[in-house]
Design an enzyme around this catalytic site. Sequence first.
Site, PDB file in Angstrom:
ATOM      1  CE  LYS A 171       3.740  -4.496   5.809  1.00 11.23           C
ATOM      2  NZ  LYS A 171       4.255  -4.013   4.549  1.00 11.23           N
TER       3      LYS A 171
ATOM      4  CE  LYS B 235      -0.603  -7.451  -2.622  1.00 12.85           C
ATOM      5  NZ  LYS B 235      -0.827  -7.206  -1.204  1.00 12.85           N
TER       6      LYS B 235
ATOM      7  CE  LYS C 164       0.290   0.854  -2.803  1.00 15.81           C
ATOM      8  NZ  LYS C 164      -0.792   1.793  -2.577  1.00 15.81           N
TER       9      LYS C 164
HETATM   10  P1  TYM Z   1      -3.392  -0.740  -0.322  1.00 19.05           P
HETATM   11  O1  TYM Z   1      -3.042   0.701  -0.338  1.00 19.05           O
HETATM   12  O2  TYM Z   1      -2.288  -1.731  -0.192  1.00 19.05           O
HETATM   13  O3  TYM Z   1      -4.200  -1.120  -1.623  1.00 19.05           O
HETATM   14  C1  TYM Z   1      -5.345  -0.366  -2.002  1.00 19.05           C
HETATM   15  C2  TYM Z   1      -6.376  -1.274  -2.624  1.00 19.05           C
HETATM   16  O4  TYM Z   1      -5.817  -1.977  -3.739  1.00 19.05           O
HETATM   17  C3  TYM Z   1      -6.007  -3.379  -3.590  1.00 19.05           C
HETATM   18  N1  TYM Z   1      -4.856  -4.085  -4.182  1.00 19.05           N
HETATM   19  C4  TYM Z   1      -4.989  -5.098  -5.041  1.00 19.05           C
HETATM   20  N2  TYM Z   1      -6.076  -5.698  -5.564  1.00 19.05           N
HETATM   21  C5  TYM Z   1      -5.887  -6.688  -6.448  1.00 19.05           C
HETATM   22  N3  TYM Z   1      -4.649  -7.106  -6.851  1.00 19.05           N
HETATM   23  C6  TYM Z   1      -3.531  -6.538  -6.355  1.00 19.05           C
HETATM   24  N4  TYM Z   1      -2.335  -6.935  -6.773  1.00 19.05           N
HETATM   25  C7  TYM Z   1      -3.668  -5.489  -5.397  1.00 19.05           C
HETATM   26  N5  TYM Z   1      -2.794  -4.710  -4.715  1.00 19.05           N
HETATM   27  C8  TYM Z   1      -3.549  -3.865  -3.960  1.00 19.05           C
HETATM   28  C9  TYM Z   1      -6.090  -3.614  -2.096  1.00 19.05           C
HETATM   29  O5  TYM Z   1      -6.777  -4.806  -1.806  1.00 19.05           O
HETATM   30  C10 TYM Z   1      -6.849  -2.379  -1.652  1.00 19.05           C
HETATM   31  O6  TYM Z   1      -8.229  -2.560  -1.837  1.00 19.05           O
HETATM   32  N6  TYM Z   1      -5.171  -1.526   4.262  1.00 19.05           N
HETATM   33  C11 TYM Z   1      -5.484  -0.975   2.959  1.00 19.05           C
HETATM   34  C12 TYM Z   1      -5.894   0.491   3.018  1.00 19.05           C
HETATM   35  C13 TYM Z   1      -6.983   0.759   3.975  1.00 19.05           C
HETATM   36  C14 TYM Z   1      -8.358   0.383   3.824  1.00 19.05           C
HETATM   37  C15 TYM Z   1      -9.001   0.850   4.988  1.00 19.05           C
HETATM   38  C16 TYM Z   1      -9.066  -0.295   2.844  1.00 19.05           C
HETATM   39  C17 TYM Z   1      -6.872   1.413   5.145  1.00 19.05           C
HETATM   40  N7  TYM Z   1      -8.064   1.471   5.759  1.00 19.05           N
HETATM   41  C18 TYM Z   1     -10.388   0.651   5.178  1.00 19.05           C
HETATM   42  C19 TYM Z   1     -10.431  -0.490   3.032  1.00 19.05           C
HETATM   43  C20 TYM Z   1     -11.063  -0.016   4.184  1.00 19.05           C
HETATM   44  C21 TYM Z   1      -4.261  -1.097   2.092  1.00 19.05           C
HETATM   45  O7  TYM Z   1      -3.153  -1.185   2.555  1.00 19.05           O
HETATM   46  O8  TYM Z   1      -4.516  -1.021   0.777  1.00 19.05           O
END
Ligand code: TYM
Length: 331
Positions: free
Chosen positions: A111, A194, A197
């Site tokens: 970031k 990867k 979004k």
């Molecule tokens: P976020 O919103 O970026 O993504 C949500 C979930 O999708 C998975 N993901 C992927 N998996 C495989 N390949 C990809 N290209 C890919 N892009 C996204 C992420 O690994 C995630 O599982 N910090 C987290 C949200 C969060 C969270 C938590 C998760 C907040 N608190 C507590 C678990 C437990 C996040 O930004 O995910």
Amino acid sequence: MDIVVSGVRPTGNLHLGNYFGALKSFLKMQEENNCYFFIADYHSLTTHPIPADLHENVKTVLVEFLACGLDPEKATLYIQSDLPETAELYLLLNMNAYIGELERCTSFKEKIRTQPQNVNAGLLTYPTLMAADIIIHRAQKVPVGKDQEQHLEMTRTFANRFNRLYNVEYFPEPVAYNFGENLVKIPGLDGGLKMSKSDNENSSIFLADSPEIIRKKLMKAVTDTGQVDPAQPRSQGVKNLFDLMSYFSPPDTLAHFEHTYQAGAIRYGDMKKQLAEDIIVFTSPFREKMLALAADKQYLRKVAAMGAEKAHASASKTVREVREIIGFKSF
Ligand code: TYM
């Protein structure tokens, strides 16, 4: 029966990476575990969303959770900000989180590089908020994609540190988990590692994309010049196409393109067309359900209220016990 927690940030529609990294596991785990799945709207504030967009994005993710088959009767589905206990636990954990370890976190360093104009304290302490989300339900398993592995390691550090500091065995050590498989990272269409979004819109395929959009995005996917030498390592773009095909196409389709690649006769246009059609077959049922659910505000309100109530019961117990352990006592 394990306690399972996971969340997704509401920053727009869910993409295929979210599905294979997280949702697919959620669906399997809700059958036999005590699951808490939430929409991480506190986390999304690090990017300062406009209020109306924030609400719309939360609704989108709730609709997509349900359209994918998450069942509010089986799992607790809630919105993170409906659980202010999380914010209290986050505050408490921050007292034992050190600047050095937070600064070393890969996602924070990323970031600093990508948005130097907005390096706020929420970004620095993102891992403690995530730890609070997880340990507030004293979870053991956290279904996530590979990109979240380091955050889970930090969650274990904070949970263990709390236990040691207060000489208790209160929080379990949660692990990153993908139902029956290794953690996954779904690649993007732009030749990057990867699907994400925040990158170029065309690199991600969303569950809500229409067939026309999916075909268009696939046609623009990065490959190489087509002068294939099978003895040389594949370019990242080409590797990504094969990787995506392994998720969406039947094994004999994948084997066919593998064979034409090895023979030096691959036509990426044909491969992309086939992959687009296979992805459309996969996403179409979700799209239809999303349209129906998005129109049913009353049902969405009911689901969110039911989830908030169940999550509150679990979180308030944890926070009450943590307060006692810390030494907050009433007179
Ligand atoms: P976020 O919103 O970026 O993504 C949500 C979930 O999708 C998975 N993901 C992927 N998996 C495989 N390949 C990809 N290209 C890919 N892009 C996204 C992420 O690994 C995630 O599982 N910090 C987290 C949200 C969060 C969270 C938590 C998760 C907040 N608190 C507590 C678990 C437990 C996040 O930004 O995910």
